[in-house]
Design a protein around this motif. Structure first.
Motif, PDB file in Angstrom:
ATOM      1  N   ASN A   1       0.826  -1.211   0.000  1.00  0.00           N
ATOM      2  CA  ASN A   1       0.000   0.000   0.000  1.00  0.00           C
ATOM      3  C   ASN A   1       0.862   1.264   0.000  1.00  0.00           C
ATOM      4  O   ASN A   1       0.485   2.274  -0.593  1.00  0.00           O
ATOM      5  N   ALA A   2       1.992   1.205   0.653  1.00  0.00           N
ATOM      6  CA  ALA A   2       2.853   2.389   0.719  1.00  0.00           C
ATOM      7  C   ALA A   2       3.389   2.755  -0.667  1.00  0.00           C
ATOM      8  O   ALA A   2       3.561   3.933  -0.984  1.00  0.00           O
ATOM      9  N   LYS A   3       3.625   1.726  -1.478  1.00  0.00           N
ATOM     10  CA  LYS A   3       4.123   1.961  -2.840  1.00  0.00           C
ATOM     11  C   LYS A   3       2.972   2.014  -3.848  1.00  0.00           C
ATOM     12  O   LYS A   3       3.199   2.234  -5.035  1.00  0.00           O
ATOM     13  N   ASN A   4       1.754   1.781  -3.364  1.00  0.00           N
ATOM     14  CA  ASN A   4       0.584   1.770  -4.234  1.00  0.00           C
ATOM     15  C   ASN A   4       0.763   0.808  -5.412  1.00  0.00           C
ATOM     16  O   ASN A   4       0.419   1.120  -6.560  1.00  0.00           O
ATOM     17  N   THR A   5       1.297  -0.354  -5.112  1.00  0.00           N
ATOM     18  CA  THR A   5       1.645  -1.326  -6.143  1.00  0.00           C
ATOM     19  C   THR A   5       1.186  -2.720  -5.736  1.00  0.00           C
ATOM     20  O   THR A   5       1.317  -3.103  -4.577  1.00  0.00           O
ATOM     21  N   MET A   6       0.658  -3.450  -6.721  1.00  0.00           N
ATOM     22  CA  MET A   6       0.259  -4.844  -6.534  1.00  0.00           C
ATOM     23  C   MET A   6       1.229  -5.723  -7.315  1.00  0.00           C
ATOM     24  O   MET A   6       1.761  -5.286  -8.344  1.00  0.00           O
ATOM     25  N   TYR A   7       1.415  -6.952  -6.838  1.00  0.00           N
ATOM     26  CA  TYR A   7       2.374  -7.844  -7.476  1.00  0.00           C
ATOM     27  C   TYR A   7       1.742  -9.207  -7.745  1.00  0.00           C
ATOM     28  O   TYR A   7       0.761  -9.589  -7.099  1.00  0.00           O
ATOM     29  N   LEU A   8       2.346  -9.933  -8.672  1.00  0.00           N
ATOM     30  CA  LEU A   8       1.995 -11.330  -8.895  1.00  0.00           C
ATOM     31  C   LEU A   8       3.287 -12.096  -9.112  1.00  0.00           C
ATOM     32  O   LEU A   8       3.944 -11.945 -10.151  1.00  0.00           O
ATOM     33  N   GLN A   9       3.673 -12.868  -8.109  1.00  0.00           N
ATOM     34  CA  GLN A   9       4.843 -13.722  -8.224  1.00  0.00           C
ATOM     35  C   GLN A   9       4.402 -15.025  -8.856  1.00  0.00           C
ATOM     36  O   GLN A   9       3.527 -15.710  -8.324  1.00  0.00           O
ATOM     37  N   MET A  10       5.013 -15.367  -9.987  1.00  0.00           N
ATOM     38  CA  MET A  10       4.624 -16.559 -10.726  1.00  0.00           C
ATOM     39  C   MET A  10       5.803 -17.519 -10.766  1.00  0.00           C
ATOM     40  O   MET A  10       6.852 -17.202 -11.327  1.00  0.00           O
ATOM     41  N   ASN A  11       5.634 -18.666 -10.130  1.00  0.00           N
ATOM     42  CA  ASN A  11       6.670 -19.695 -10.098  1.00  0.00           C
ATOM     43  C   ASN A  11       6.200 -20.935 -10.842  1.00  0.00           C
ATOM     44  O   ASN A  11       5.012 -21.096 -11.119  1.00  0.00           O
ATOM     45  N   SER A  12       7.141 -21.817 -11.144  1.00  0.00           N
ATOM     46  CA  SER A  12       6.828 -23.079 -11.825  1.00  0.00           C
ATOM     47  C   SER A  12       5.941 -22.843 -13.043  1.00  0.00           C
ATOM     48  O   SER A  12       4.931 -23.527 -13.230  1.00  0.00           O
ATOM     49  N   LEU A  13       6.321 -21.886 -13.842  1.00  0.00           N
ATOM     50  CA  LEU A  13       5.516 -21.524 -15.011  1.00  0.00           C
ATOM     51  C   LEU A  13       5.449 -22.676 -16.015  1.00  0.00           C
ATOM     52  O   LEU A  13       6.427 -23.422 -16.192  1.00  0.00           O
ATOM     53  N   ILE A  14       4.306 -22.797 -16.637  1.00  0.00           N
ATOM     54  CA  ILE A  14       4.068 -23.821 -17.653  1.00  0.00           C
ATOM     55  C   ILE A  14       3.591 -23.131 -18.933  1.00  0.00           C
ATOM     56  O   ILE A  14       3.116 -21.982 -18.875  1.00  0.00           O
ATOM     57  N   PRO A  15       3.726 -23.782 -20.084  1.00  0.00           N
ATOM     58  CA  PRO A  15       3.312 -23.139 -21.346  1.00  0.00           C
ATOM     59  C   PRO A  15       1.873 -22.643 -21.327  1.00  0.00           C
ATOM     60  O   PRO A  15       1.556 -21.641 -21.978  1.00  0.00           O
ATOM     61  N   GLU A  16       1.005 -23.325 -20.583  1.00  0.00           N
ATOM     62  CA  GLU A  16      -0.396 -22.913 -20.500  1.00  0.00           C
ATOM     63  C   GLU A  16      -0.585 -21.578 -19.798  1.00  0.00           C
ATOM     64  O   GLU A  16      -1.672 -20.999 -19.826  1.00  0.00           O
ATOM     65  N   ASP A  17       0.446 -21.079 -19.152  1.00  0.00           N
ATOM     66  CA  ASP A  17       0.387 -19.756 -18.513  1.00  0.00           C
ATOM     67  C   ASP A  17       0.626 -18.626 -19.511  1.00  0.00           C
ATOM     68  O   ASP A  17       0.488 -17.452 -19.173  1.00  0.00           O
ATOM     69  N   THR A  18       0.991 -18.972 -20.732  1.00  0.00           N
ATOM     70  CA  THR A  18       1.239 -17.954 -21.752  1.00  0.00           C
ATOM     71  C   THR A  18      -0.023 -17.163 -22.040  1.00  0.00           C
ATOM     72  O   THR A  18      -1.070 -17.726 -22.362  1.00  0.00           O
ATOM     73  N   ALA A  19       0.061 -15.849 -21.886  1.00  0.00           N
ATOM     74  CA  ALA A  19      -1.104 -14.973 -22.067  1.00  0.00           C
ATOM     75  C   ALA A  19      -0.686 -13.526 -21.876  1.00  0.00           C
ATOM     76  O   ALA A  19       0.423 -13.245 -21.401  1.00  0.00           O
ATOM     77  N   MET A  20      -1.601 -12.632 -22.208  1.00  0.00           N
ATOM     78  CA  MET A  20      -1.461 -11.235 -21.813  1.00  0.00           C
ATOM     79  C   MET A  20      -2.065 -11.109 -20.425  1.00  0.00           C
ATOM     80  O   MET A  20      -3.186 -11.560 -20.195  1.00  0.00           O
ATOM     81  N   TYR A  21      -1.321 -10.535 -19.519  1.00  0.00           N
ATOM     82  CA  TYR A  21      -1.772 -10.386 -18.144  1.00  0.00           C
ATOM     83  C   TYR A  21      -2.155  -8.926 -17.878  1.00  0.00           C
ATOM     84  O   TYR A  21      -1.398  -8.009 -18.200  1.00  0.00           O
TER      85      TYR A  21
END
Length: 122
Positions: free
Chosen positions: A73-93
């Motif tokens: 909240n202090a940085k007004n930023t949200m994150y998404l840590q993505m591990n163990s990525l697989i080809p099916e995760d390919t997309a526009m986020y």
């Protein structure tokens, strides 16, 4: 004017990791329901993960245990840590925000970022 700006996308091999960021301006994310959505080529938009103003998180079954949503909240930023990525995760986020949780979950959020591409190769 409210703006959401994503960053951190890129190309990785299967098994790799990426961390997406969504920086917000002109409003405090602490007051909004926020989430990450993705859209693969030729497919509909899918809600990946969301976080409430209080910090409660939820995940799609396909990413549970591999992705972690968080916010600063202090940085007004949200994150998404993505591990163990697989080809099916390919997309526009995309990141999204809305003062109403139902609208966010239904993909009808008031505010959207421009998207960041994630490509996972096998």
């Amino acid at each position: 004017q409210v703006q959401l700006v994503e960053s951190g996308g890129g190309s990785v091999q299967a098994g790799g990791s990426l961390k997406l960021s969504c920086a917000a301006s002109a409003y405090a994310i602490s007051n909004y329901y926020m989430g990450w959505f993705r859209q693969a080529a030729g497919k509909g938009r899918e809600r990946v993960s969301s976080i409430t103003p209080a910090g409660t998180t939820s995940y799609a079954g396909s990413v549970k245990g591999r992705f972690t949503i968080s916010k600063d909240n202090a940085k007004n930023t949200m994150y998404l840590q993505m591990n163990s990525l697989i080809p099916e995760d390919t997309a526009m986020y995309y990141c999204a925000a809305d003062p109403n949780q139902t609208k966010l979950w239904l993909g009808s959020a008031r505010y959207w970022g421009q998207g960041t591409q994630v490509t996972v190769s096998s």
